[in-house]
Design an enzyme around this catalytic site. Structure first.
Site: not given
Ligand code: DON
Length: 304
Positions: A64, A67, A189, A240, A258
């Protein structure tokens, strides 16, 4: 004068011997292979002095954190029009929650939750000729490092288990807030999230966000206003449903992923990245958050 190196060495030695490390993300199967004993930290200051400790040059999945980079590129391409399709309010929900999206008629709360980043991906696809390559080149240019690449295995792995992102993209499509095909948008994405970078590369990529939009090589990537807005979004939405806790403990705009990475910055002063794969219950790096709390406490430098 603050001795950043001494502070980072102390933080790394604590984190490398910590017993409570949090849990590695397993919902993207490929990420579960990562060694949870890793810890890296890298800081670059406003005079381009670099300090690091631990596994700061090891590549990991930035997830993430990407993003913020896609948002930067999209803002440069479409400017204020972006905000017709994505809001700028914290969600107070986990990154992959869908209930607000339905209640708010397909307008994601902000560009840093999954649904918002999927809309940003759609905008990039509509505005770039070869979206994946041009996004990759944007990140390579920001960092002045052509070795940066996607991790195709991680992108594939996420596609195979990306049910919630498919749900988000389909919901967005049903509200008319996705112009391209669900498959095309999610392919982009998943690739953007799979970018493999180290802590030191991340501090280069985020340097413009602490330096009025200007990268280490002197090229301008964002206007001062855009930089202000992206930092405001990182502070209010970057973690978040733990954004309040991160502001409370650390006191810097930042973004987690993550894969266990966090990037944070003090405008005009420094940019710092940490990597510790174990996550807390809210999906943010446990040791990374603790490390950054120690950094802003030891240096008495935060935005507050
Ligand atoms: O879309 C997802 O679930 C992952 N590619 C990225 C989520 C993420 O890194 C949330 N961050 N803490």
């Amino acid at each position: 004068m603050i001795d950043y190196q001494e502070i980072l060495d102390g933080i790394a030695s604590n984190c490398l011997t910590a017993t409570e490390k949090g849990k590695i993300a397993t919902y993207i199967p490929e990420l579960s292979k990562v060694d949870d004993s890793k810890f890296g930290i890298h800081l670059v200051d406003n005079s381009k002095n670099n300090y690091s400790a631990g596994d700061s040059d090891e590549l990991f999945s930035i997830q993430s954190i990407s993003k913020v980079l896609s948002l930067g590129q999209a803002m440069s391409l479409v400017g204020e029009d972006l905000w017709k399709r994505v809001d700028v309010e914290p969600s107070g929900d986990p990154f992959n929650h869908l209930s607000l999206l339905e209640m708010e008629n397909g307008i994601p709360r902000n560009p840093l939750i999954n649904a918002g980043a999927i809309v940003v991906a759609d905008i990039l696809i509509s505005n770039l000729e070869n979206p994946k390559l041009e996004f990759l080149n944007y990140v390579r240019e920001l960092t002045n490092d052509n070795s940066i690449n996607f991790d195709i295995e991680v992108a594939k792995s996420e596609k195979e288990t990306g049910y919630r992102n498919y749900a988000a993209a389909n919901l967005l499509k049903s509200y008319g807030n996705l112009k391209n095909d669900v498959e095309t948008v999610l392919d982009f994405y998943f690739h953007q999230c799979s970018l493999k970078m180290s802590c030191s590369q991340l501090t280069k990529a985020f340097y413009p966000f602490m330096n009025k939009g200007v990268c280490q090589q002197g090229k301008t990537f964002l206007t001062v206003r855009q930089e202000k807005r992206i930092n405001a979004l990182m502070l209010t939405c970057g973690f978040y449903d733990e954004a309040g806790e991160f502001a409370f403990e650390v006191g810097l705009p930042g973004k987690s992923g993550v894969g266990g990475g966090i990037v944070a910055l003090l405008p005009g002063k420094y940019c710092v990245a940490t990597w510790a794969p174990g996550l807390n219950a809210k999906g943010n790096s446990k040791l990374g958050m603790e490390a950054l709390e120690k950094l802003t406490t030891a240096t008495a430098q935060s935005i507050f």
